[in-house]
Design an enzyme around this catalytic site. Structure first.
Site, PDB file in Angstrom:
ATOM      1  N   THR A 139       1.030  -1.415  -0.217  1.00 51.88           N
ATOM      2  CA  THR A 139       0.160  -0.109   0.006  1.00 51.88           C
ATOM      3  C   THR A 139       0.987   1.516  -0.036  1.00 51.88           C
ATOM      4  OG1 THR A 139      -1.534  -0.934   1.169  1.00 51.88           O
ATOM      5  CG2 THR A 139      -1.607   0.932   1.612  1.00 51.88           C
TER       6      THR A 139
ATOM      7  N   CYS B  59      -3.481  -2.413   9.336  1.00 47.65           N
ATOM      8  CA  CYS B  59      -3.519  -1.222   7.806  1.00 47.65           C
ATOM      9  C   CYS B  59      -3.965  -0.444   8.516  1.00 47.65           C
ATOM     10  CB  CYS B  59      -4.224  -1.930   7.078  1.00 47.65           C
ATOM     11  SG  CYS B  59      -3.471  -3.252   5.929  1.00 47.65           S
TER      12      CYS B  59
ATOM     13  N   PHE C  75     -19.252  -4.385   8.831  1.00 52.52           N
ATOM     14  CA  PHE C  75     -17.710  -2.799   9.647  1.00 52.52           C
ATOM     15  C   PHE C  75     -18.964  -1.852  10.007  1.00 52.52           C
ATOM     16  CE2 PHE C  75     -14.893  -4.422   6.632  1.00 52.52           C
ATOM     17  CZ  PHE C  75     -13.601  -4.325   7.033  1.00 52.52           C
ATOM     18  N   LEU C  76     -19.957  -2.832  10.449  1.00 48.91           N
ATOM     19  CA  LEU C  76     -21.249  -1.950  11.945  1.00 48.91           C
ATOM     20  C   LEU C  76     -20.835  -2.579  12.629  1.00 48.91           C
ATOM     21  CD1 LEU C  76     -23.991  -0.584   9.412  1.00 48.91           C
ATOM     22  CD2 LEU C  76     -22.167   0.708  10.020  1.00 48.91           C
TER      23      LEU C  76
ATOM     24  N   GLU D 259      -6.367 -10.199   7.371  1.00 45.66           N
ATOM     25  CA  GLU D 259      -5.712 -11.507   7.039  1.00 45.66           C
ATOM     26  C   GLU D 259      -7.214 -12.014   7.992  1.00 45.66           C
ATOM     27  OE1 GLU D 259      -2.963  -9.781  10.112  1.00 45.66           O
ATOM     28  OE2 GLU D 259      -1.814  -8.502   8.283  1.00 45.66           O
TER      29      GLU D 259
ATOM     30  N   ASN E  11      -9.358   1.561   2.504  1.00 41.80           N
ATOM     31  CA  ASN E  11      -9.771   1.431   3.746  1.00 41.80           C
ATOM     32  C   ASN E  11     -10.193   2.868   5.076  1.00 41.80           C
ATOM     33  OD1 ASN E  11      -7.853  -0.764   3.074  1.00 41.80           O
ATOM     34  ND2 ASN E  11      -6.433  -0.266   4.505  1.00 41.80           N
TER      35      ASN E  11
HETATM   36  P1  NAD Z   1       5.363  -7.889   6.643  1.00 43.52           P
HETATM   37  O1  NAD Z   1       5.506  -6.776   7.674  1.00 43.52           O
HETATM   38  O2  NAD Z   1       4.583  -8.208   7.163  1.00 43.52           O
HETATM   39  O3  NAD Z   1       5.923  -8.891   5.650  1.00 43.52           O
HETATM   40  C1  NAD Z   1       6.797  -7.507   4.412  1.00 43.52           C
HETATM   41  C2  NAD Z   1       8.144  -7.840   4.615  1.00 43.52           C
HETATM   42  O4  NAD Z   1       8.943  -7.596   3.660  1.00 43.52           O
HETATM   43  C3  NAD Z   1       8.992  -8.652   5.999  1.00 43.52           C
HETATM   44  O5  NAD Z   1       9.382  -9.946   6.156  1.00 43.52           O
HETATM   45  C4  NAD Z   1      10.263  -7.666   5.708  1.00 43.52           C
HETATM   46  O6  NAD Z   1      11.534  -9.000   5.712  1.00 43.52           O
HETATM   47  C5  NAD Z   1      10.405  -8.324   4.075  1.00 43.52           C
HETATM   48  N1  NAD Z   1      10.933  -6.809   3.679  1.00 43.52           N
HETATM   49  C6  NAD Z   1      11.633  -5.953   3.567  1.00 43.52           C
HETATM   50  N2  NAD Z   1      12.336  -5.399   2.614  1.00 43.52           N
HETATM   51  C7  NAD Z   1      12.771  -5.793   1.945  1.00 43.52           C
HETATM   52  C8  NAD Z   1      13.285  -6.360   0.462  1.00 43.52           C
HETATM   53  N3  NAD Z   1      14.149  -5.202   0.346  1.00 43.52           N
HETATM   54  N4  NAD Z   1      14.004  -6.989   0.031  1.00 43.52           N
HETATM   55  C9  NAD Z   1      13.308  -8.425   0.408  1.00 43.52           C
HETATM   56  N5  NAD Z   1      12.166  -8.797   1.860  1.00 43.52           N
HETATM   57  C10 NAD Z   1      12.700  -6.923   1.965  1.00 43.52           C
HETATM   58  O7  NAD Z   1       3.733  -6.142   6.044  1.00 43.52           O
HETATM   59  P2  NAD Z   1       2.585  -7.151   5.738  1.00 43.52           P
HETATM   60  O8  NAD Z   1       1.857  -6.943   6.502  1.00 43.52           O
HETATM   61  O9  NAD Z   1       2.898  -8.179   4.426  1.00 43.52           O
HETATM   62  O10 NAD Z   1       2.188  -6.032   4.444  1.00 43.52           O
HETATM   63  C11 NAD Z   1       3.076  -6.089   3.371  1.00 43.52           C
HETATM   64  C12 NAD Z   1       2.507  -4.516   2.650  1.00 43.52           C
HETATM   65  O11 NAD Z   1       1.304  -4.887   2.241  1.00 43.52           O
HETATM   66  C13 NAD Z   1       2.009  -2.923   3.222  1.00 43.52           C
HETATM   67  O12 NAD Z   1       2.638  -2.024   2.198  1.00 43.52           O
HETATM   68  C14 NAD Z   1       0.641  -3.447   3.775  1.00 43.52           C
HETATM   69  O13 NAD Z   1       0.170  -1.726   4.271  1.00 43.52           O
HETATM   70  C15 NAD Z   1      -0.050  -3.399   2.571  1.00 43.52           C
HETATM   71  N6  NAD Z   1      -0.778  -4.734   2.653  1.00 43.52           N
HETATM   72  C16 NAD Z   1      -1.015  -5.435   3.759  1.00 43.52           C
HETATM   73  C17 NAD Z   1      -2.402  -6.214   4.270  1.00 43.52           C
HETATM   74  C18 NAD Z   1      -2.121  -7.169   5.314  1.00 43.52           C
HETATM   75  O14 NAD Z   1      -3.791  -7.948   6.073  1.00 43.52           O
HETATM   76  N7  NAD Z   1      -0.648  -7.531   6.881  1.00 43.52           N
HETATM   77  C19 NAD Z   1      -3.843  -5.913   3.551  1.00 43.52           C
HETATM   78  C20 NAD Z   1      -3.301  -5.477   2.104  1.00 43.52           C
HETATM   79  C21 NAD Z   1      -1.984  -4.046   1.970  1.00 43.52           C
END
Ligand code: NAD
Length: 435
Positions: A122, A263, A252-253, A155, A211
């Site tokens: 994001t 997020c 969401f209510l 999640e 969001n």
């Molecule tokens: P997370 O922290 O679980 O995972 C990110 C991973 O990226 C980590 O394991 C980290 O070690 C790795 N990383 C960072 N830099 C790196 C690099 N240069 N090379 C290789 N690996 C690297 O994060 P997440 O929850 O999976 O979220 C990731 C993105 O997705 C965010 O922008 C978040 O806002 C978005 N997002 C998350 C969700 C959710 O429910 N968690 C849902 C939609 C969108």
């Protein structure tokens, strides 16, 4: 298609495993060696229902592999997805894009054939332009295209959400990149999932707008819940009464302790910053952020009030720590602020959570972790349901009361009926319904 997923966290690992399940050849990369070591040994670094089986099946089929070496993984790919974290930047609330840009630099050094670089993280409007600039310093223009493909999975239901999404948003500026993305998502075209092609900046903004809207809906019903308490109305019935209106919708209510998680808190803040920088304030979202921040500590005060206004030397058991059920994610969980408020008031806080305690014990050192709900409740003056895990929905309330020293049950998720609890002799406090 050959795909590299940079970042193997909640989004990268689920997306990578699902793409492999569609039949693509996928390598999931992470710079954290311990994560990759676990994955190589079929141990999941996160808790997500169904993930272990999905990963194992695709590894065995030879479609899914893992690596810490970004350079070796991305050359020869049709698409490289960036799924690294974009947390709030300390101090100002902007999205911290350093991980995205660092990944883009590394990708630029390694790409050897025309490749679509896709931001799944994001990211604020304009990040794709910056990623394009980084790549263009090292690669000829015909060697890459930058696409935005925000992820909407939740999640706890991530695999199902990924495989049966409400929509797929693809922000692409060139035709060949759209074709590659269409091919990657072809199995979902066949499922008739709507695919929305937009400009790149529009796609980036869609994610934040979605969001922020959902955070607004939650915050709205939370404020209505407070009003219900003050006027003698029942928020559960108000939610049902408005949610049955198709224009509003029932999701969401659910009134509760305020939104948390990985997020909504950071994405609402980042949207505020984007809006301010572009002199286009989003005042509704400003109010949402403020109201939600205050609500988490207010929930701690609600518990203290239920105890008669004094928490010093009281033992309080929290059931549920993660920001929602079916995940081990503790990022910005309301439980953190609630426990802090109770600790500040001199209470002894103990807790039980089915999956979150390993992470929680690192960030909540003043909270004692226990083995079960009843273990947590032992000698407690109050039990507080913070997260609505299934395991807490059918507690034996009489056994719970017999275990406790006191008789206060605070249900911040409204999972019990006041009349049922009253029969057990527990004094019950919930959200927005005068009980
Ligand atoms: P997370 O922290 O679980 O995972 C990110 C991973 O990226 C980590 O394991 C980290 O070690 C790795 N990383 C960072 N830099 C790196 C690099 N240069 N090379 C290789 N690996 C690297 O994060 P997440 O929850 O999976 O979220 C990731 C993105 O997705 C965010 O922008 C978040 O806002 C978005 N997002 C998350 C969700 C959710 O429910 N968690 C849902 C939609 C969108």
């Amino acid at each position: 298609m050959k795909i590299a997923m940079i970042g193997s966290g909640y989004v990268g690992l689920v997306s990578g495993a699902c793409f492999a399940d569609f039949g693509h050849q996928v390598i999931c990369v992470d710079k954290e060696k311990s994560k990759i070591d676990k994955l190589d040994n079929n141990i999941m670094p996160i808790y997500e229902p169904g993930l272990a089986g999905l990963v194992q099946r695709n590894v065995e089929a030879g479609r899914l592999s893992f690596s810490t070496n970004l350079g070796e993984s991305v050359n020869d790919c049709d698409a490289v997805f960036i799924a690294v974290g974009t947390p709030s930047r300390r101090g100002d609330g902007h999205a911290d894009l350093s991980y995205v840009y660092a990944a883009a630099e590394e990708i630029a050094d390694a790409v050897t054939k025309p490749t679509v670089i896709v931001t799944k993280s994001t990211v604020p409007v304009g990040t794709g332009d910056e990623v394009e600039l980084i790549l263009s310093r090292k690669l000829p223009a015909d060697q890459f295209a930058v696409v935005s493909n925000p992820e909407f999975l939740r999640e706890g239901a991530a695999i199902d959400d990924f495989k049966r999404p409400d929509r797929i948003v693809i922000g692409a500026e060139v035709e060949w990149a759209k074709e590659v993305m269409s091919e990657i998502y072809r199995p979902l075209f066949l499922n008739q999932s709507p695919i929305l092609f937009t400009g790149r900046r529009t796609a980036e903004l869609i994610k934040y707008a979605a969001n922020a809207f959902l955070a607004t809906k939650i915050t709205f019903i939370n404020e209505i819940a407070d009003l219900c308490e003050n006027v003698g109305a029942d928020v559960q019935e108000v939610s049902r009464g408005i949610g049955l209106d198709n224009r509003i919708g029932a999701k969401f209510l659910h009134a509760g302790p305020g939104y948390g998680g990985s997020c909504f808190p950071k994405d609402t803040l980042a949207l505020l910053k984007t809006a301010q920088d572009n002199e286009s304030p989003v005042r509704i979202v400003e109010a949402v952020v403020q109201v939600n921040d205050q609500r988490k500590r207010a929930m701690g005060r609600k518990v203290i009030q239920a105890l008669g206004g004094e928490a010093r030397d009281k033992k309080i058991a929290l059931l549920g720590l993660t920001f929602k059920p079916n995940t081990d994610d503790m990022r910005d969980a309301p439980a953190i602020a609630i426990a802090q408020t109770l600790n500040d008031a001199g209470a002894q806080v103990v807790a039980y959570d089915p999956e979150g305690m390993a992470v929680a014990s690192e960030i909540m050192p003043d909270v004692e972790m226990t083995e079960s709900s009843y273990d947590a409740a032992k000698d407690a003056d109050a039990v507080v349901i913070v997260t609505e895990w299934d395991a807490f929905r059918a507690l034996d309330l009489e056994q719970l009361k017999a275990t406790m020293a006191g008789d206060v049950l605070v249900d911040l998720r409204n999972i019990y009926h006041p009349a049922d609890v009253a029969k057990t002799g527990l004094r019950y406090t919930s959200i927005g319904r005068n009980a």
